[in-house]
Design a protein around this motif. Structure first.
Motif, PDB file in Angstrom:
ATOM      1  N   LEU A   1       0.857  -1.183   0.000  1.00  0.00           N
ATOM      2  CA  LEU A   1       0.000   0.000   0.000  1.00  0.00           C
ATOM      3  C   LEU A   1       0.894   1.233   0.000  1.00  0.00           C
ATOM      4  O   LEU A   1       1.815   1.347   0.802  1.00  0.00           O
ATOM      5  CB  LEU A   1      -0.892  -0.005   1.241  1.00  0.00           C
ATOM      6  CG  LEU A   1      -1.770   1.225   1.468  1.00  0.00           C
ATOM      7  CD1 LEU A   1      -2.893   1.281   0.441  1.00  0.00           C
ATOM      8  CD2 LEU A   1      -2.351   1.219   2.886  1.00  0.00           C
TER       9      LEU A   1
ATOM     10  N   LEU B   1      -3.202   0.862  -4.245  1.00  0.00           N
ATOM     11  CA  LEU B   1      -3.429  -0.440  -3.628  1.00  0.00           C
ATOM     12  C   LEU B   1      -2.525  -1.508  -4.230  1.00  0.00           C
ATOM     13  O   LEU B   1      -2.016  -1.340  -5.345  1.00  0.00           O
ATOM     14  CB  LEU B   1      -4.890  -0.843  -3.812  1.00  0.00           C
ATOM     15  CG  LEU B   1      -5.950   0.099  -3.225  1.00  0.00           C
ATOM     16  CD1 LEU B   1      -7.356  -0.427  -3.532  1.00  0.00           C
ATOM     17  CD2 LEU B   1      -5.756   0.266  -1.727  1.00  0.00           C
TER      18      LEU B   1
ATOM     19  N   ALA C   1      -7.784   1.144   5.023  1.00  0.00           N
ATOM     20  CA  ALA C   1      -7.143   0.162   4.157  1.00  0.00           C
ATOM     21  C   ALA C   1      -6.565  -0.954   5.023  1.00  0.00           C
ATOM     22  O   ALA C   1      -5.935  -0.687   6.050  1.00  0.00           O
ATOM     23  CB  ALA C   1      -6.044   0.809   3.321  1.00  0.00           C
TER      24      ALA C   1
ATOM     25  N   THR D   1      -3.929  -3.951   5.553  1.00  0.00           N
ATOM     26  CA  THR D   1      -2.654  -4.507   5.105  1.00  0.00           C
ATOM     27  C   THR D   1      -2.359  -5.761   5.928  1.00  0.00           C
ATOM     28  O   THR D   1      -3.051  -6.057   6.909  1.00  0.00           O
ATOM     29  CB  THR D   1      -1.503  -3.495   5.280  1.00  0.00           C
ATOM     30  OG1 THR D   1      -1.130  -3.453   6.670  1.00  0.00           O
ATOM     31  CG2 THR D   1      -1.910  -2.097   4.821  1.00  0.00           C
TER      32      THR D   1
END
Length: 276
Positions: A2, A29, A175, A177
């Protein structure tokens, strides 16, 4: 991986970049898709992107954290973006607001006319929590605990200071990860602690790897600041980092540095690139 590129902020991370009151972040992404969170006030996000070697044509989408002009003004330059990316946001981003303070000129908030004109055909409303892409989520309609801190003071629906505006359109990008969650804030008008609470409920058992963006904690009381630090400490992952920008406030940066260290807590700044 990311990758986060800061295209607009109230400060710069290094020389050679432009600054203004606003925020804009390019999110890349692992699947190759590229998203933009907010557009700042003017075309500075485009000019800094060019200086950073970033081409903003063919974006997968643009996410608007809330409707204030320092986050939506850049949509005035939407026609410069090839590919006509969809624009995502809470349906209340269209509400015009006013900032009214005694002895100060009334400030008109809300999306500028040309931004509205260009964004409307591409607009896709988002409510509650929506998955926008692989491991990319937009959280809106954040529950606000009674008595909790939510920075909405001085905002009204009417220019005479009537009709307090709760800024219900506030949203946060998250997001995921392999190392933890990355939370990206526009202004955190729903309240930083309320938002962290909502993220923890949405992603049970996961940890917070990083915070980046504007948090509007500059005028928060010592009690509220202590709660913000405590909730962060209870949620953070190993290797946690904090990038405070836009409306976060120098006092906030100082308190978080005291709690988590200078190396872990930095100002955001236009021109900064962060990889997770």
């Amino acid at each position: 991986m990311l990758r986060l590129s800061i295209l607009c902020d109230d400060t710069v991370a290094s020389g050679g970049y432009l600054t203004e009151h606003g925020v804009s972040m390019l999110i890349e992404l692992p699947n190759g898709h590229r998203w933009l969170l907010d557009t700042g006030t003017t075309d500075i996000f485009l000019r800094n992107a060019q200086r950073m070697g970033e081409n903003l044509d063919g974006l997968t989408g643009i996410v608007i954290s809330h409707g204030h002009e320092d986050h939506t003004g850049g949509l005035t330059f939407y026609p410069r973006l090839k590919g006509s990316p969809p624009v995502y946001g809470h349906p209340y981003i269209w509400h015009k607001q006013y900032e009214v303070a005694k002895g100060e000129p009334v400030r008109v908030l809300g999306m500028p006319c040309l931004s509205r004109r260009y964004a409307d055909p591409a607009f896709r409303p988002v409510r509650n929590t929506s998955a926008l892409d692989d491991d990319l989520y937009f959280l809106t309609d954040i529950p606000r605990e009674p008595g909790s801190y939510a920075p909405v003071e001085g905002k009204y629906f009417n220019e005479d200071g009537t009709g307090p505006c709760p800024i219900l359109d506030d949203g946060t990008l998250v997001a995921r990860t392999s190392r933890g969650l990355v939370a990206l804030f526009g202004c955190a008008h729903a309240g930083y602690v309320n938002i962290l609470t909502a993220i923890r409920k949405t992603f049970p058992g996961e940890r917070l790897l990083s915070v980046a963006g504007g948090l509007h904690l500059g005028r928060a009381s010592d009690k509220v600041m202590a709660e913000a630090v405590a909730h962060t400490a209870a949620f953070k992952a190993e290797g946690f980092t904090f990038y405070g920008g836009h409306c976060t406030g120098g006092k906030t940066i100082g308190r978080f540095r005291e709690a988590f260290g200078d190396g872990e807590v930095k100002t955001l700044g236009a021109g900064r690139v962060i990889a997770f």
